[in-house]
Every structure is written in C-alpha cells, then in structure tokens.
Design an enzyme around this catalytic site. Structure first.
Site, PDB file in Angstrom:
ATOM      1  N   ASP A 186       0.800  -1.195   0.075  1.00 47.25           N
ATOM      2  CA  ASP A 186      -0.036  -0.156   0.108  1.00 47.25           C
ATOM      3  C   ASP A 186       0.942   1.306   0.011  1.00 47.25           C
ATOM      4  O   ASP A 186       1.886   1.324   0.435  1.00 47.25           O
ATOM      5  CB  ASP A 186      -0.731  -0.095   1.379  1.00 47.25           C
ATOM      6  CG  ASP A 186      -1.571   1.296   1.376  1.00 47.25           C
ATOM      7  OD1 ASP A 186      -2.671   1.277   0.509  1.00 47.25           O
ATOM      8  OD2 ASP A 186      -1.648   1.936   2.394  1.00 47.25           O
ATOM      9  N   GLU A 216       1.447  -0.445  -5.057  1.00 45.59           N
ATOM     10  CA  GLU A 216       0.524   0.376  -5.569  1.00 45.59           C
ATOM     11  C   GLU A 216       1.412   1.813  -5.706  1.00 45.59           C
ATOM     12  O   GLU A 216       1.566   2.373  -4.760  1.00 45.59           O
ATOM     13  CB  GLU A 216      -0.472   0.759  -4.411  1.00 45.59           C
ATOM     14  CG  GLU A 216      -1.685   1.585  -4.738  1.00 45.59           C
ATOM     15  CD  GLU A 216      -2.077   2.500  -3.858  1.00 45.59           C
ATOM     16  OE1 GLU A 216      -2.931   3.069  -3.954  1.00 45.59           O
ATOM     17  OE2 GLU A 216      -1.524   2.513  -2.576  1.00 45.59           O
TER      18      GLU A 216
END
Ligand code: ACG
Ligand code: CA
Length: 441
Positions: A186, A216
């Site tokens: 993340d 990400e």
C-alpha cells in the site's frame, strides 16, 4: 494469471453474523475456481478499528471479526489446496494512532517517539497533500506536530530509523512463514522523499524475501516503470482508467495511447484492473456504463498483456459511486443470491447500491448466458487457456476511433484481437465483430 481483489468484510460469512471472515472465504473457493482465479488479494486483515483496515493497530493479530490465527492458517491452506495463492494488503507506510508504538511515543517513550515523524522548527506546518490539498501535519495538545499523510488517525512511520525498518521486515517474514504468498504494498510511492530513495528503500526491503509483490504506485507510467523491476507486479492505474474512459467516450484513442505508455516492453507485469476501492466501480464509471459497455470493458481487460485483476463484484456489474469521506459506500456486500438470504451472505450494512433483487447476484447471473458474469467467465476461461498473454507483445493493426485491432504474440504463438466500440456490426479482414463486442482469431 488472473487476480481477484477481496474486501473480506463484504465477501463471504462463515459464522452467521453477517460479517465476512476467513472461514467464509473458504466457502467462496468453488466460485473463485469457476472464475479461474490464480491469486486473491485480501484487503487489510490486521487488527484495526477502521472499516477499511489501512490503519493497523497490531500487525501480529487479525481483525477479531475476521477470525483467529488458526482460522487464517486454515483458510490459506484451503486456498493452496485449490491452487490459489493469497496476497495480503500490507500497509507499512503508517500505523493507527492506537498502535502501541504511537501510544508509547505519546507517553514520552523516546524509543517509540523515533518510530514516527515529528515536526521541527524548519517544518512547513501548512504543507498539503499534492493530490487533494489535505493537511499533512497534525497537532497534539502539547504543541508538538506529527506527520500523517493519510490523516491524523494514521501517523507515518519514520523509515529514517533502522529499527522501524527491521520491525516491518520482521512482520513480513512472519506472514510469509504463515504461508502468505505475497503482498500488495500500500502507498508504495510514499515511503521516502525522493524517487531514488524510494527505489532504494524497496530494493532493500525486498532483498531477502520472495513472493508475489504487487505495488500500488499511483502515478504516471514513468514512475511506475522505475519501480517495476524491483516488485515484479505493478498496478496499472493508467490503462485501467483508459479502458473505461475509451469505452465510455466510444473512442479508442485514450486507450491506444495508454497501451503505448504503460503496457509495451515492460520488465515487469502490469496488473490491469476494472476498478478498486479508491474509485467508483466499473459499472458506475462516469455515472454509469451500459451492460454492453461493462462487458466490453471486461473483454478488453482479458485480452491485454499483463495480469487481469477483478475487483470483487465487478464481474457482476455491481454498482458503487466513490465518495468522501464515507468511502465504505463502494464496498457493498457481495450478493450471492437475489434475496440475499443464502448461506455465506454478508450483510454488515444495508447495501448502498446493490440491494436484494437488483439482478446483480451471482446465483441469478450464473443461470443467464447473457449476463455480465457469464461473459466474464467465458473470457476468463479464454485467458486461462492462453496464459502466455501475460507477457505477450502487442502490435496495432487498426487504430480507428471505434475499431481497435491488435496482434498479441510471443516467440511461438500469435492471435488477433478485434474490439468494436460502435453500435453497428463491422467487418475487418474477413472477421465479423458484433456491436460493442470482442472477437479473437
Ligand atoms: C491507498 C489505499 C487506500 C488507503 C491508503 C492509505 C492508501 O488504496 O485505500 O486509504 O493507507 C493516493 C495514494 C494512494 C492511496 C490513495 C487513496 N491508496 O498515493 O496510496 O491516495 C493522484 C495521486 C495519487 C493518489 C490519487 C488519489 O497521484 O497519489 O493516491 O490521486 O485519487 C492520474 C494521475 C495520478 C492521479 C490520478 C487521480 O492517474 O496520473 O497521479 O493520482 O490521476 O487523480 C485508506 C482510507 C483513507 C484513510 C487511510 C488511512 O481510504 O480514508 O485515511 O486508509
Ligand atoms: Ca462472520
């Protein structure tokens, strides 16, 4: 390879409390196998007080509603027995303000104070997030300020401190030892201040672990490329957005440009998706796509190089309009049956967009040959039979506004893909393509 992104709370319940959990996920395996899924990405499962779980309170325990360590291990085992890998969302950029480390820091423990980022005299306390102008520095009652890129509830970890780095490596090893197959990292572009430092950070972090590492990095293609080789799998926001934009506008130009930027000659696997939890759903793109257009978006997804990733429910055309601050509205319970009264059904909230009898349920669509689900299953099957497409070369044969034709090939194989974005049937090189449809020869 085909991926499937799951918000555990909304997917499948195993203990009749209406909240999705690890036990329930085991019951979803037959469905995921039918779809041909090779790996699932589970959104955060660690202890946390938020609905989304991106602000972790303890990396060594799971959300109580999701189940125990034992349940978790059994779930992983069940997935593995069925040939499906499990990738965990791993938010290591920040913790919850309730994490023991932050609580100790607040109480003046100097060891843990250095786990977080504090303002100095030189800090611009009015600094804003580049993408939405939100504040980054947050005050405490005693006059100190700490950094929290994603808000005051999730203070940023201080990666200048080698102890923090070691703590998070320890967590990574612990999870891999439990049988986890990889991570979706993340906020991976925000770990360090500069691009060079960020890349160095990740190279070092991943140096002694192996698995499916999916990053990400929500940024322009160049920045994604720079990180690509380190991770191996990169979420491709660029093309994922342009598939929908092209279909919505009925003009392939944006998609062609995106393919050239983000899909050609990469030394990593771009992971293309239909939507995710940070945006409106595929079927609700720009206020809503017709059923034909949802289907066409999906067949484009399955006929591009890279890894196709489905956000749970997009294969049914579930609706969902992303809105702040209540971002949970796009995370409706997955409708297993029309009445939503079937074993495994989650119902932790009243569905905002996909209530009972809205025609989106898995059970209902499985019986309908023309449904979005049946369409997705057919293209997923095609994709499984042609898994070489993940790393195929792509070469354009026709770049018209409403007709896109390209050749996918590797050293041994090749096939041609035709996408028709008009409401009329077209013929190209003797191949007939129905309105809003895809053909492969
Ligand atoms: C992840 C998770 C998200 C989560 C967090 C924090 C991070 O998926 O659910 O929030 O743990 C930024 C970050 C991402 C972040 C999203 C939400 N996602 O980079 O890591 O915000 C621009 C910016 C991006 C930005 C994006 C957001 O560049 O950095 O993402 O906007 O819309 C073109 C441009 C591209 C541009 C886009 C869109 O594509 O090329 O640069 O992106 O247009 O304009 C969760 C919760 C939060 C909570 C937090 C702790 O959702 O509410 O606060 O956890
Ligand atoms: Ca439950």
């Amino acid at each position: 390879m085909i991926g499937y992104q799951i918000y555990v709370r909304s997917f499948r319940d195993g203990n009749l409390d209406g909240v999705g959990d690890f036990e329930g996920l085991k019951g979803a395996i037959p469905y995921l196998k039918e779809l041909g899924v090779d790996f699932v990405w589970l959104m955060p499962v660690f202890s946390s007080i938020s609905f989304h779980g991106y602000d972790v309170v303890d990396f060594y325990s799971f959300k109580a509603e999701y189940g125990s360590k034992k349940d978790f291990k059994e779930m992983i085992e069940a997935f593995h027995n069925n040939g499906i890998k499990v990738v965990l969302d791993f938010p290591i950029h920040h913790t919850s303000f309730l994490h023991m480390w932050f609580q100790k820091a607040l109480k003046g423990d100097s060891r843990y104070r250095d786990y977080y980022v504090w303002a100095s005299e030189k800090t611009d306390l009015d600094e804003r997030r580049e993408w939405d102008n939100e504040r980054i520095w947050h005050p405490l009652e005693d006059g100190r300020f700490y950094r929290g890129l994603f808000g005051p509830l999730s203070p940023d970890l201080n990666y200048d401190n080698p102890q923090v780095f070691e703590e998070m490596k320890k967590v990574a090893h612990h999870l891999l030892d439990m049988g986890v197959d990889g991570f979706r990292f993340d906020a991976a572009k925000h770990m360090r201040d500069t691009l060079e430092q960020n890349i160095r950070f990740w190279r070092y972090f991943l140096s002694d672990i192996e698995g499916i590492f999916l990053a990400e990095i929500w940024a322009e293609a160049r920045v994604v490329d720079e990180h690509g080789r380190i991770f191996g799998y990169m979420l491709n926001f660029d093309t994922s957005h342009c598939i929908k934009e092209a279909v919505w506008k009925e003009n392939f130009k944006v998609l062609i440009e995106s393919i050239e930027r983000a899909l050609v000659e990469k030394d990593y696997l771009p992971v293309n998706f239909t939507s995710n939890h940070d945006m409106s759903r595929l079927a609700s793109f720009e206020g809503g796509l017709s059923k034909e257009k949802v289907k066409l978006s999906l067949s484009i997804l399955f006929t591009l190089p890279g890894v196709p990733l489905i956000f749970y429910g997009d294969e049914l055309g579930m609706k969902g309009i992303y809105q702040k601050p209540n971002t949970e509205v796009v995370l409706d319970p997955f409708p297993w049956s029309e009445n939503m009264c079937v074993e495994g059904q989650t119902f932790w909230k009243w569905p905002a967009f996909n209530g009972p009898f809205s025609g989106v349920s898995a059970e209902y669509q499985k019986k309908d040959h023309n449904s979005i689900l049946s369409h997705t299953m057919r293209w997923a099957r095609f994709r499984r039979e042609n898994s070489w497409l993940d790393r195929a070369n792509i070469e354009f044969l026709c770049k018209e506004e409403k007709l896109l034709v390209y050749r996918l090939s590797d050293k041994e194989r090749s096939l041609k893909v035709f996408h028709n974005l008009s409401n009329e049937e077209v013929m190209f090189e003797g191949v007939r393509v129905q309105p809003y449809s895809t053909e492969v020869v």
